[in-house]
Design an enzyme around this catalytic site. Sequence first.
Site, mmCIF file in Angstrom:
data_model
loop_
_atom_site.group_PDB
_atom_site.id
_atom_site.type_symbol
_atom_site.label_atom_id
_atom_site.label_comp_id
_atom_site.label_asym_id
_atom_site.label_seq_id
_atom_site.Cartn_x
_atom_site.Cartn_y
_atom_site.Cartn_z
ATOM 1 N N THR A 125 0.862 -1.188 0.000
ATOM 2 C CA THR A 125 0.000 0.000 0.000
ATOM 3 C C THR A 125 0.892 1.229 0.000
ATOM 4 O O THR A 125 1.950 1.226 0.657
ATOM 5 C CB THR A 125 -0.945 0.091 1.219
ATOM 6 O OG1 THR A 125 -1.444 1.429 1.320
ATOM 7 C CG2 THR A 125 -0.274 -0.238 2.533
ATOM 8 N N ILE A 126 0.463 2.254 -0.708
ATOM 9 C CA ILE A 126 1.247 3.503 -0.636
ATOM 10 C C ILE A 126 1.086 4.133 0.738
ATOM 11 O O ILE A 126 1.897 4.949 1.138
ATOM 12 C CB ILE A 126 0.852 4.528 -1.733
ATOM 13 C CG1 ILE A 126 -0.603 4.987 -1.580
ATOM 14 C CG2 ILE A 126 1.121 3.990 -3.117
ATOM 15 C CD1 ILE A 126 -0.909 6.257 -2.361
ATOM 16 N N ASP A 127 0.031 3.745 1.479
ATOM 17 C CA ASP A 127 -0.255 4.405 2.770
ATOM 18 C C ASP A 127 0.707 4.006 3.897
ATOM 19 O O ASP A 127 0.766 4.679 4.917
ATOM 20 C CB ASP A 127 -1.683 4.070 3.222
ATOM 21 C CG ASP A 127 -2.744 4.706 2.340
ATOM 22 O OD1 ASP A 127 -2.371 5.442 1.415
ATOM 23 O OD2 ASP A 127 -3.944 4.468 2.580
ATOM 24 N N ARG A 162 1.244 33.112 -1.418
ATOM 25 C CA ARG A 162 0.019 32.378 -1.111
ATOM 26 C C ARG A 162 0.241 31.265 -0.089
ATOM 27 O O ARG A 162 1.369 30.802 0.098
ATOM 28 C CB ARG A 162 -0.504 31.703 -2.387
ATOM 29 C CG ARG A 162 -1.120 32.654 -3.366
ATOM 30 C CD ARG A 162 -1.403 31.944 -4.672
ATOM 31 N NE ARG A 162 -2.168 32.806 -5.560
ATOM 32 C CZ ARG A 162 -2.243 32.658 -6.875
ATOM 33 N NH1 ARG A 162 -1.596 31.678 -7.471
ATOM 34 N NH2 ARG A 162 -2.964 33.482 -7.596
ATOM 35 N N MET A 169 -2.831 11.322 -0.136
ATOM 36 C CA MET A 169 -3.565 10.136 0.307
ATOM 37 C C MET A 169 -3.137 9.739 1.723
ATOM 38 O O MET A 169 -2.097 10.170 2.216
ATOM 39 C CB MET A 169 -3.376 8.996 -0.674
ATOM 40 C CG MET A 169 -4.254 9.148 -1.907
ATOM 41 S SD MET A 169 -4.212 7.683 -2.954
ATOM 42 C CE MET A 169 -5.496 8.099 -4.144
ATOM 43 N N ARG A 171 -5.611 7.278 4.286
ATOM 44 C CA ARG A 171 -6.974 7.136 4.788
ATOM 45 C C ARG A 171 -7.020 7.153 6.307
ATOM 46 O O ARG A 171 -7.730 7.938 6.904
ATOM 47 C CB ARG A 171 -7.507 5.791 4.302
ATOM 48 C CG ARG A 171 -8.837 5.889 3.633
ATOM 49 C CD ARG A 171 -9.562 4.612 3.647
ATOM 50 N NE ARG A 171 -9.058 3.570 2.779
ATOM 51 C CZ ARG A 171 -9.625 3.211 1.630
ATOM 52 N NH1 ARG A 171 -10.649 3.878 1.169
ATOM 53 N NH2 ARG A 171 -9.156 2.188 0.962
ATOM 54 N N ARG A 265 -4.489 28.524 -2.341
ATOM 55 C CA ARG A 265 -4.788 27.617 -3.453
ATOM 56 C C ARG A 265 -4.653 26.176 -2.964
ATOM 57 O O ARG A 265 -3.879 25.891 -2.038
ATOM 58 C CB ARG A 265 -3.816 27.832 -4.620
ATOM 59 C CG ARG A 265 -3.975 29.168 -5.310
ATOM 60 C CD ARG A 265 -5.261 29.221 -6.138
ATOM 61 N NE ARG A 265 -5.356 30.447 -6.923
ATOM 62 C CZ ARG A 265 -5.870 31.592 -6.486
ATOM 63 N NH1 ARG A 265 -6.333 31.686 -5.242
ATOM 64 N NH2 ARG A 265 -5.919 32.655 -7.281
ATOM 65 N N GLN A 273 -0.209 9.879 -7.018
ATOM 66 C CA GLN A 273 0.682 9.270 -6.013
ATOM 67 C C GLN A 273 0.790 7.754 -6.172
ATOM 68 O O GLN A 273 1.699 7.120 -5.661
ATOM 69 C CB GLN A 273 0.155 9.565 -4.599
ATOM 70 C CG GLN A 273 0.117 11.027 -4.261
ATOM 71 C CD GLN A 273 -0.850 11.314 -3.122
ATOM 72 O OE1 GLN A 273 -0.469 11.269 -1.969
ATOM 73 N NE2 GLN A 273 -2.100 11.606 -3.432
ATOM 74 N N ARG A 274 -0.189 7.149 -6.829
ATOM 75 C CA ARG A 274 -0.220 5.687 -6.928
ATOM 76 C C ARG A 274 0.258 5.159 -8.268
ATOM 77 O O ARG A 274 0.563 3.975 -8.392
ATOM 78 C CB ARG A 274 -1.655 5.203 -6.699
ATOM 79 C CG ARG A 274 -1.916 4.936 -5.272
ATOM 80 C CD ARG A 274 -3.052 4.051 -4.931
ATOM 81 N NE ARG A 274 -3.940 3.576 -5.923
ATOM 82 C CZ ARG A 274 -5.257 3.428 -5.736
ATOM 83 N NH1 ARG A 274 -5.786 3.788 -4.576
ATOM 84 N NH2 ARG A 274 -6.022 2.940 -6.655
#
Length: 341
Positions: A125-127, A162, A169, A171, A265, A273-274
């Site tokens: 998982t990228i997470d 700014r 990502m 979760r 912004r 990312q995936r």
Amino acid sequence: MRVGVLTGGGDCPGLNAVIRAVVRRSIITHEYDVLGIRNGWNGLLEGDVDPLGLYAVSGILHRGGTILGTSRTNPAKDKDDIRRVMDNIQRYEIDALVVIGGNDTLSAALELFNRGVKVVGIPKTIDNDILGTDYTFGFNTAVSVVTEAIDRLHTTAESHHRVMVVEVMGRHSGWIAVMSGIAGGADMILIPEVPFDIDEVCEALKKRHKKKKFSILVVAEGAVPKDGELVLAGKGTDAFGNVRLGGIGQVLGNEIEKRSGIETRVTILGHIQRGGTPTAYDRILATRFGVRAVDAVSEGEFGKMVALRSEDIVLLDIKKAILANKQVDMKLYEIAELFFG
Ligand code: F6P
């Protein structure tokens, strides 16, 4: 011996490197046959399988995605589905199953293991939110992509004075946000593990803008305000009950501009990312995981998941890995906080 291999859940860079390693270790070292199962658990429900030989996995190491396809199908949701999966495992004479996936896919693998299927898991998982492994492959690539994006946003933020909000990502855990935020020099990082106070966020930005005229704020999609709720991208859930997150960046950006008066912004990095090419680190980790998983099959170490511990690839019980989501190490977050403001 015939080994089935599947990739389930969200894709991530490095999946093809694992598949390649599983196939080569199986055929060259152990003289096993390999059966590729298409689209995660769905392939075992539908009988969508094909032999995987050395030629099929040649030239895929550097490619993102998964040549097998993936899905968020949950075979354990329904009794009939699990029976169909068990029947197909028999029909296709699969002696052992290498399951490459995140917490959801691995929990389904455990369900099958408990019914007698010989399963070995590989965490992906990228997470980076799987317990028991220092890192999952895909994560390093995602952090590199986000870091480059932050670098690019820095120059335009500075030119226009700014606040740039970057939604990434993550979760249940803020690993991508924290690691890329440290690497990119973020001025504030908001993660699911630490509910934020919007007043404090705006005050900190206003204070910073008295001296520095721009800020970079990285927010994980699962970050929540102290007195608020998760921001959802849509209604409904997937087969594992996961809601679809996304939108906290925009909510935050609107609020910051309104309360602080600083032009703001928002950039949502999303599936960028995936996708795409894995880093060298992820290719190597994925290759080591794939090789070790097939060796675990040959040793009869079923119900186990391969994991990175320091420099070593070890085995641990899948049931321990899926107990909870691995959260960000607060010592790491403290380091990141040193550079806020
Ligand atoms: O689980 C990995 C992940 O990339 C999460 O960070 C994200 O919330 C989710 O997948 C997105 O899933 P999908 O591609 O199904 O929208």
